[in-house]
Design a protein around this motif. Structure first.
Motif, PDB file in Angstrom:
ATOM      1  N   TYR A 147       0.518  -1.036   0.199  1.00 19.44           N
ATOM      2  CA  TYR A 147      -0.161   0.220  -0.026  1.00 19.44           C
ATOM      3  C   TYR A 147       1.102   1.406   0.021  1.00 19.44           C
ATOM      4  O   TYR A 147       0.535   2.000  -1.015  1.00 19.44           O
TER       5      TYR A 147
ATOM      6  N   LYS B  82       1.492   1.965  -3.833  1.00 19.15           N
ATOM      7  CA  LYS B  82       0.827   1.802  -4.303  1.00 19.15           C
ATOM      8  C   LYS B  82       0.386   3.564  -4.113  1.00 19.15           C
ATOM      9  O   LYS B  82      -0.137   4.661  -4.998  1.00 19.15           O
ATOM     10  N   THR B  83       0.586   4.350  -2.916  1.00 17.98           N
ATOM     11  CA  THR B  83       0.253   5.415  -2.006  1.00 17.98           C
ATOM     12  C   THR B  83       1.715   6.286  -3.096  1.00 17.98           C
ATOM     13  O   THR B  83       1.356   7.678  -3.647  1.00 17.98           O
TER      14      THR B  83
ATOM     15  N   SER C 178      -4.847   4.953  -0.172  1.00 17.89           N
ATOM     16  CA  SER C 178      -3.820   4.060   0.235  1.00 17.89           C
ATOM     17  C   SER C 178      -2.991   4.417   1.179  1.00 17.89           C
ATOM     18  O   SER C 178      -2.208   3.464   1.832  1.00 17.89           O
TER      19      SER C 178
ATOM     20  N   THR D 158      -4.530   2.722   4.928  1.00 18.26           N
ATOM     21  CA  THR D 158      -4.205   1.676   4.765  1.00 18.26           C
ATOM     22  C   THR D 158      -2.741   1.389   4.818  1.00 18.26           C
ATOM     23  O   THR D 158      -2.924   1.204   6.374  1.00 18.26           O
ATOM     24  N   ALA D 159      -2.112   2.327   4.220  1.00 21.46           N
ATOM     25  CA  ALA D 159      -0.459   1.638   4.865  1.00 21.46           C
ATOM     26  C   ALA D 159      -0.061   2.487   6.469  1.00 21.46           C
ATOM     27  O   ALA D 159       0.371   1.476   7.241  1.00 21.46           O
TER      28      ALA D 159
END
Length: 179
Positions: A127, A130-131, A146, A149-150
């Motif tokens: 994540y 992805k960020t 993202s 979530t991370a």
């Protein structure tokens, strides 16, 4: 060329032989026949469309002369309404990186993956990447989701890692006190 004015063979001393340095014009080039482009008659002869291409460019003279048909040759448009061509503008969509990018927690993810809880740390690392990608593409909502979530996965991995360390210390203390 006049044989009396022909240059002599150059001597070993180039600086003193003035006859070899005389400037004479080169012989005129032989005129080569000009062949028309493939499919075109020689200049000045009419084509199927009623005119010959311009000799210097090989194309039709513009604007057409009165009485000439335009466009020439096969595929002429019939006299009457011409087909309409609509040209749409080209639209380029370029997304710029965010001015205020979301934190990606990459270092935190690597730490929790190696030191606390491998599965949650690995998910947090994915994540985090992805960020970073969403920040570079300018996708604000995807980067925000993202990043959140991370961060949550990193906090959970750190909590589990700390809990495991505390349980290990308590377990070893209890085992040591029994002996």
């Amino acid at each position: 060329m006049d044989p009396s004015k022909s240059p002599s063979a150059p001597s070993a001393d180039w600086g003193t032989d003035k006859s070899a340095m005389s400037h004479t014009s080169p012989p005129p080039y032989q005129e080569y026949p000009q062949y028309p482009a493939a499919g075109y008659p020689p200049p000045g002869q009419p084509m199927a469309g009623g005119y010959a291409p311009a000799p210097q460019f090989g194309g039709a003279p513009y604007p057409p002369q009165p009485g000439q048909q335009y466009p020439p040759g096969p595929g002429q448009y019939p006299q009457g309404p011409q087909p309409m061509v609509t040209v749409q503008p080209t639209v380029y969509v370029a997304q710029t990186p965010l001015v205020h990018p979301k934190p990606d927690y990459l270092g935190y993810s690597i730490f929790t993956m190696l030191c606390c809880c491998l599965p949650l740390g690995l998910a947090a690392l994915i994540y985090s990447i992805k960020t970073r990608d969403a920040n570079n593409q300018g996708l604000q909502q995807k980067a925000d989701g993202s990043s959140r979530t991370a961060r949550n996965l990193n906090h959970a991995a750190l909590g589990i890692g700390i809990a495991i360390i505390i349980l290990y210390i308590v377990y070893t203390a209890v085992i040591a006190s029994r002996h």
